[in-house]
Design a protein around this motif. Structure first.
Motif, PDB file in Angstrom:
ATOM      1  N   THR A  62       0.832  -1.205   0.000  1.00 61.39           N
ATOM      2  CA  THR A  62       0.000   0.000   0.000  1.00 61.39           C
ATOM      3  C   THR A  62       0.862   1.248   0.000  1.00 61.39           C
ATOM      4  N   HIS A  63       0.422   2.210  -0.768  1.00 59.33           N
ATOM      5  CA  HIS A  63       1.107   3.505  -0.872  1.00 59.33           C
ATOM      6  C   HIS A  63       0.208   4.592  -0.281  1.00 59.33           C
ATOM      7  N   TRP A  64       0.802   5.527   0.437  1.00 57.90           N
ATOM      8  CA  TRP A  64       0.056   6.643   1.037  1.00 57.90           C
ATOM      9  C   TRP A  64       0.263   7.839   0.129  1.00 57.90           C
ATOM     10  N   HIS A  65      -0.570   7.920  -0.868  1.00 60.72           N
ATOM     11  CA  HIS A  65      -0.405   8.905  -1.944  1.00 60.72           C
ATOM     12  C   HIS A  65      -0.546  10.323  -1.409  1.00 60.72           C
ATOM     13  N   GLY A  66       0.506  11.121  -1.646  1.00 63.12           N
ATOM     14  CA  GLY A  66       0.500  12.503  -1.182  1.00 63.12           C
ATOM     15  C   GLY A  66       1.330  12.696   0.064  1.00 63.12           C
ATOM     16  N   LEU A  67       1.598  11.604   0.782  1.00 65.00           N
ATOM     17  CA  LEU A  67       2.335  11.754   2.033  1.00 65.00           C
ATOM     18  C   LEU A  67       3.847  11.733   1.798  1.00 65.00           C
ATOM     19  N   VAL A 404       0.340  13.101 -14.300  1.00 62.17           N
ATOM     20  CA  VAL A 404       1.682  12.722 -13.860  1.00 62.17           C
ATOM     21  C   VAL A 404       1.837  12.962 -12.357  1.00 62.17           C
ATOM     22  N   HIS A 405       2.239  11.916 -11.670  1.00 58.36           N
ATOM     23  CA  HIS A 405       2.351  11.955 -10.204  1.00 58.36           C
ATOM     24  C   HIS A 405       3.780  11.713  -9.770  1.00 58.36           C
ATOM     25  N   LEU A 406       4.246  12.530  -8.823  1.00 59.62           N
ATOM     26  CA  LEU A 406       5.561  12.323  -8.240  1.00 59.62           C
ATOM     27  C   LEU A 406       5.381  12.043  -6.755  1.00 59.62           C
ATOM     28  N   HIS A 407       6.001  10.995  -6.281  1.00 63.66           N
ATOM     29  CA  HIS A 407       5.906  10.669  -4.856  1.00 63.66           C
ATOM     30  C   HIS A 407       6.648  11.699  -4.014  1.00 63.66           C
ATOM     31  N   GLY A 408       6.335  11.693  -2.736  1.00 64.21           N
ATOM     32  CA  GLY A 408       7.058  12.560  -1.807  1.00 64.21           C
ATOM     33  C   GLY A 408       6.371  13.893  -1.626  1.00 64.21           C
TER      34      GLY A 408
HETATM   35 CU    CU Z   1       1.881   8.671  -4.623  1.00 64.13          CU
END
Ligand code: CU
Ligand code: C2O
Ligand code: CU
Length: 484
Positions: A62-67, A404-408
Motif C-alpha cells: 500500500t502507498h500513502w499517496h500525497g504523504l 503525472v504523479h511524483l511521490h514525496g
Molecule cells: Cu503517490
C-alpha cells in the motif's frame, strides 16, 4: 468481502477492512455500506504506525499517496508482501492539512487491485487550517469519485483488454463513496466538499448543473492561498479538489447536481469506442447530487485568505536553466517516461537527485520516441518531427492526457504552456486547470509543456514517479528517482 454497491445482489470486492492500526493503537473500521477503506484521520506532527496484513490471494503493498514519508513507508513495489504476510509502516506526518489517498502500488497489479476496491482517503489536519474555522464535522464531506462496470450479477467487470491497457479503463457507472446515484442531504448553509478522483483513468470536468461557479479552496497538497472561482474544474485521476459550497438561501427540497461537462482533446474518442460501453469521457453526465433538507440560519463565511504558501524562488532551484525532462512517450503500443519503462534498480542520470534540493522539471509529450529534454516538448497533437516508431496518423490518434504523479513532497506548478494546434479542443478544458497551490499530480494534456518545482527533502532512497492512469502505470509508464 461482499458489500452492497448496486441495488440487489451484493458485489464481491477486495477492500481495506480495518486491520489498519494507527497512532495510539486503535483499529479503524471500514464503512459498512461501501467497499472503500476506512477514512484515516491524521494530524500533522503525529507519529503513525500502520500494520498491513495481506489476505489477498496475491502480492500487494500500500502507498500513502500525497504523504511525504521515508522510502520504506512509501509502498515501493519492491516492498510488496505475499499472501499472509504483514508489513508495518512507521512514519511521522509531515504534510500540512490535506486530503490524501491510499491505494495499492503492486508491480503490474495496481490497476486491478484498485479496481476491485482497494482504496481509501486520508484526511490530515493541522493548526493553521483549524484556526480558519472552515466547515467541519457533518459539514465537511469526503467524496471519492470512481467509475466501474458491472455484469448482470452485479459483479465488477474489468472490460476492455488491450485497448483498456493502452488507454485506461473507463467504466459505465459512476460511484461516489462506493455507491451509485449518490446524494447528500444538506442544511442550507456552507459546506466543504473534499473530492478525490479515485478512478483508474477517467478525467472529469466538474461543474454545477445550475451554472453556479465552483469555489475551489484547495487541491492535492492542501489549501490554496485564496479561494478561486471557476466555471468548471478539470479533475484527473488521483487529484483532489477542496470545494466550498454555499447552500444558504436555497429552499428546502431544492437540489444541486454536480456533473461532468463536455470536453474534448484529452482522450481519443476512438479509444473509448473500441472499449465499448457507454459513458464516454467528455460527454455530459451527472456525478452526485445535494438536496437541501433543512433550513438553518447561520454558517461560516468564506475567508478571503486561506493559507500562506512558501513559493520556491528561482535561486533556490538546483537547475534553474536546465530542467530535468519528464517526456511522456506514447509510441507504437509502448508507453514510457523519457523513453524507458519501469525497471527496478536501473536509474538514469537524470533520475539521480541530491537530497535536500528543489529540482525544476519540464513535463511534455514526446513524439520522438526516445530520450527527450531537448525542445521536443509541445509538438502537440499531429505535430511534425516524428521519429522512432509509429506513423504520424497513429500518434495523432493515440495522443492523450496523462496525470503525472511524483511521490514525496508536493510540488509547485510554475508554468503551463499550450503549444498544440487544437485550440478549439483546448478551449473546452483550459479554464478548469488549477495550477496554484501545492500539487502531487498534474494533468498534462497533448500539446502542453508544464514546468514544476519539486523539493526532495529529508529522505534518501527510491521514490516513484509515474502516470496515474493506472493502466498506464502498470504498462510501465513509471520510473523512479534515486534521491541520494
Ligand atoms: Cu503517490
Ligand atoms: Cu497514487 Cu504512486 O501513486
Ligand atoms: Cu498516462
Amino acid at each position: 468481502d461482499l458489500v452492497p454497491v448496486l441495488p440487489g445482489k451484493p458485489t464481491q470486492v477486495w477492500r481495506y477492512s480495518g486491520n489498519l492500526l494507527k497512532g495510539p493503537e486503535q483499529t479503524l473500521t471500514a464503512p459498512p455500506d461501501s467497499y472503500l477503506g476506512p477514512l484515516l484521520r491524521l494530524t500533522k506532527g503525529q507519529k503513525v504506525r500502520i500494520r498491513l496484513r495481506n489476505e489477498l490471494p496475491e502480492q500487494t503493498i500500500t502507498h500513502w499517496h500525497g504523504l511525504h514519508v521515508p522510502m520504506d513507508a512509501d509502498g515501493h513495489p519492491m516492498a510488496a508482501i505475499e499472501s499472509g504476510q504483514t508489513y508495518v509502516y512507521e512514519f511521522e506526518v509531515k504534510n500540512r492539512a490535506s486530503f490524501n489517498f491510499y491505494h495499492p502500488h503492486t508491480h503490474e497489479a495496481t490497476a486491478t487491485q484498485v479496481y476491485h476496491g482497494l482504496a481509501g482517503g486520508i484526511l490530515i489536519e493541522d493548526e493553521e487550517e483549524r484556526a480558519l474555522g472552515l466547515p467541519s464535522g457533518a459539514y465537511e464531506i469526503p467524496l471519492v469519485i470512481q467509475d466501474r462496470s458491472f455484469d448482470d450479477a452485479n459483479q465488477l467487470a474489468y472490460w476492455g483488454g488491450m485497448h483498456r491497457n493502452m488507454f485506461g479503463f473507463y467504466g459505465e457507472r459512476i460511484l461516489v463513496n462506493g455507491r451509485p446515484n449518490y446524494t447528500i442531504d444538506v442544511d442550507s448553509r456552507t459546506y466543504r466538499l473534499r473530492l478525490l478522483n479515485g478512478s483508474n483513468a477517467r478525467i472529469y470536468k466538474l461543474m454545477w448543473d445550475d451554472g453556479t461557479p465552483l469555489t475551489v479552496i484547495g487541491v492535492d497538497g492542501g489549501l490554496l492561498e485564496k479561494p478561486e472561482k471557476r466555471p468548471y474544474v478539470m479533475f484527473a485521476p488521483a487529484e483532489r479538489i477542496d470545494l466550498w459550497v454555499d447552500f444558504s438561501g436555497r429552499p428546502v427540497g431544492s437540489k444541486l447536481v454536480m456533473r461532468s461537462g463536455e470536453f474534448s482533446g484529452l482522450v481519443p474518442p476512438m479509444a473509448q469506442r473500441m472499449m465499448g460501453g457507454g459513458l464516454f469521457v467528455g460527454d455530459d453526465y451527472p456525478l452526485f447530487a445535494a438536496t437541501v433538507t433543512r433550513a438553518v440560519s447561520d454558517s461560516p463565511k468564506l475567508p478571503e485568505k486561506l493559507a500562506t504558501i512558501r513559493h520556491s524562488r528561482r535561486e533556490e532551484l538546483a537547475n534553474p536553466d536546465r530542467p530535468r525532462p519528464i517526456a511522456l512517450t506514447m509510441g507504437h503500443m509502448q508507453l514510457a517516461l523519457n523513453g524507458r519503462t519501469y525497471e527496478s534498480d536501473n536509474v538514469m542520470d537524470i533520475e539521480r537527485i541530491p537530497v535536500g534540493t528543489t529540482q525544476l522539471f519540464e513535463i511534455y509529450h514526446d513524439h520522438g520516441g526516445g530520450m527527450g529534454g531537448m525542445g521536443m516538448g509541445g509538438m502537440g497533437m499531429g505535430g511534425g518531427m516524428m521519429g522512432g516508431m509509429g506513423g504520424m496518423g497513429m500518434m495523432g490518434m493515440m495522443d492523450m492526457a496523462h496525470p503525472v504523479h511524483l511521490h514525496g513532497e508536493p510540488f509547485e506548478v510554475l508554468s503551463r504552456v499550450y503549444e498544440g494546434r487544437d485550440a478549439d479542443a483546448y478551449a473546452t478544458v483550459r479554464d478548469g486547470l488549477i495550477d496554484s497551490g501545492l500539487k502531487d499530480t498534474v494533468l498534462v494534456g497533448p500539446g502542453e509543456v508544464i514546468r514544476i518545482a519539486k523539493p526532495f527533502n529529508d529522505y534518501k532512497g527510491r521514490f516513484m514517479y509515474h502516470c496515474h492512469n493506472l493502466e498506464h502505470e502498470d504498462m510501465g509508464m513509471m520510473r523512479e528517482f534515486s534521491v541520494e
